[in-house]
Design an enzyme around this catalytic site. Structure first.
Site, PDB file in Angstrom:
ATOM      1  N   GLU A   1       0.857  -1.185   0.000  1.00  0.00           N
ATOM      2  CA  GLU A   1       0.000   0.000   0.000  1.00  0.00           C
ATOM      3  C   GLU A   1       0.893   1.234   0.000  1.00  0.00           C
ATOM      4  O   GLU A   1       1.831   1.328   0.801  1.00  0.00           O
ATOM      5  CB  GLU A   1      -0.915   0.016   1.225  1.00  0.00           C
ATOM      6  CG  GLU A   1      -1.774   1.278   1.335  1.00  0.00           C
ATOM      7  CD  GLU A   1      -2.681   1.274   2.564  1.00  0.00           C
ATOM      8  OE1 GLU A   1      -3.068   0.166   3.000  1.00  0.00           O
ATOM      9  OE2 GLU A   1      -2.987   2.371   3.080  1.00  0.00           O
TER      10      GLU A   1
ATOM     11  N   GLU B   1      -2.411  11.366   2.954  1.00  0.00           N
ATOM     12  CA  GLU B   1      -3.464  11.227   3.953  1.00  0.00           C
ATOM     13  C   GLU B   1      -3.470  12.502   4.787  1.00  0.00           C
ATOM     14  O   GLU B   1      -2.434  13.137   4.986  1.00  0.00           O
ATOM     15  CB  GLU B   1      -3.221  10.022   4.860  1.00  0.00           C
ATOM     16  CG  GLU B   1      -3.438   8.694   4.193  1.00  0.00           C
ATOM     17  CD  GLU B   1      -3.293   7.547   5.179  1.00  0.00           C
ATOM     18  OE1 GLU B   1      -4.310   7.107   5.743  1.00  0.00           O
ATOM     19  OE2 GLU B   1      -2.136   7.106   5.385  1.00  0.00           O
TER      20      GLU B   1
END
Length: 268
Positions: free
Chosen positions: A150, A155
């Site tokens: 990932e 974010e």
């Protein structure tokens, strides 16, 4: 709206080496300027179904994070309008959840090994909001997470509007043990204007950028397990509500909140 072209102007050149002032180590920086995918979000309606599919529902255990939203494909939660993609989180009772939002992905439609992947985004604001621009290994159905890998390009937590972070997850370095770095703006906020988030990804390195500023490089020597990033990945955009990392919205969190995406572009 006028599209942001600064990234194209800055992406011309050849490979060079950047010396880190803090570590005095060499960092490989590539400039990739051959466009291989773009979505300018200039066709009103649903996102381009030749590029994007939807994750819907609540997933297993709130998508593994105890998130509170129900992801839908409704125009109330996701649409292209005014030259941008709008992903909107609503506070509403829907299918047993207290919030709705949206999550789209290029799985099975556009998957890429290496390149520059970037998006120009304006963030929402408020406790409990968790937008992300990220990638998962295209083998995510055949091997378990985090073995598939990932890459979190961006974010952001809505109660901390001056900072964002980029992260990789893999076997032996996932969840709370992931390899991550925070980038903080000076005299600016991510929710008041658009900013450019991207990576340049090659064999055995991932460089992280905000507004074309290189702020981190991750290589196999930085991870505490196998390097699982030398194969194709697909792209994900979502706006989560609640979850283990941001916590739940509070009384000061105003809804609706929208994540605005001006464009997504991929270069090689």
């Amino acid at each position: 709206m006028n599209k942001y072209i600064k990234s194209n102007l800055l992406l011309i050149g050849t490979m060079f080496l950047l010396f880190s002032c803090s570590t005095n180590e060499k960092q490989t920086v590539t400039t990739m300027n051959q466009l291989v995918m773009q979505d300018e979000f200039d066709v009103v309606g649903a996102p381009n179904n030749a590029l994007w599919g939807y994750d819907t529902g609540t997933g297993i255990n709130g998508w593994g994070n105890n998130e509170l939203e129900y992801y839908t494909d409704r125009p109330q939660n996701i649409k292209v309008e005014d030259g941008m993609l709008k992903i909107t989180a609503l506070k509403e009772s829907y299918m047993g959840s207290s919030y709705t939002s949206a999550r789209i992905l290029t799985k099975g439609k556009f998957e890429r090994q290496y390149g520059r992947i970037e998006a120009r985004i304006k963030m929402p604001w408020g406790k409990g909001l968790w937008p992300a621009f990220w990638m998962l290994g295209a083998n995510s159905e055949s091997v378990s997470w985090p073995q598939c890998g990932e890459v979190d390009i961006m974010e952001y937590l809505g109660n901390n509007p001056t900072s964002m972070f980029g992260t990789v997850h893999g076997p032996g370095y996932s969840g709370a043990n992931a390899i991550s770095k925070i980038y903080t703006l000076t005299n600016d906020r991510f929710d008041t204007d658009f900013h450019l988030f991207g990576i340049e990804w090659g064999e055995n390195y991932i460089n992280y950028y905000v507004d074309n500023v290189l702020y981190n490089q991750i290589t196999p020597k930085d991870v505490t397990g196998d390097w699982v990033f030398n194969h194709p990945f697909y792209i994900i955009l979502n706006l989560a509500v609640g979850g283990n990392l941001p916590g739940s919205p509070n009384s000061q969190t105003v809804f609706p909140q929208t994540m605005l995406v001006d464009y997504v572009r991929v270069y090689q």
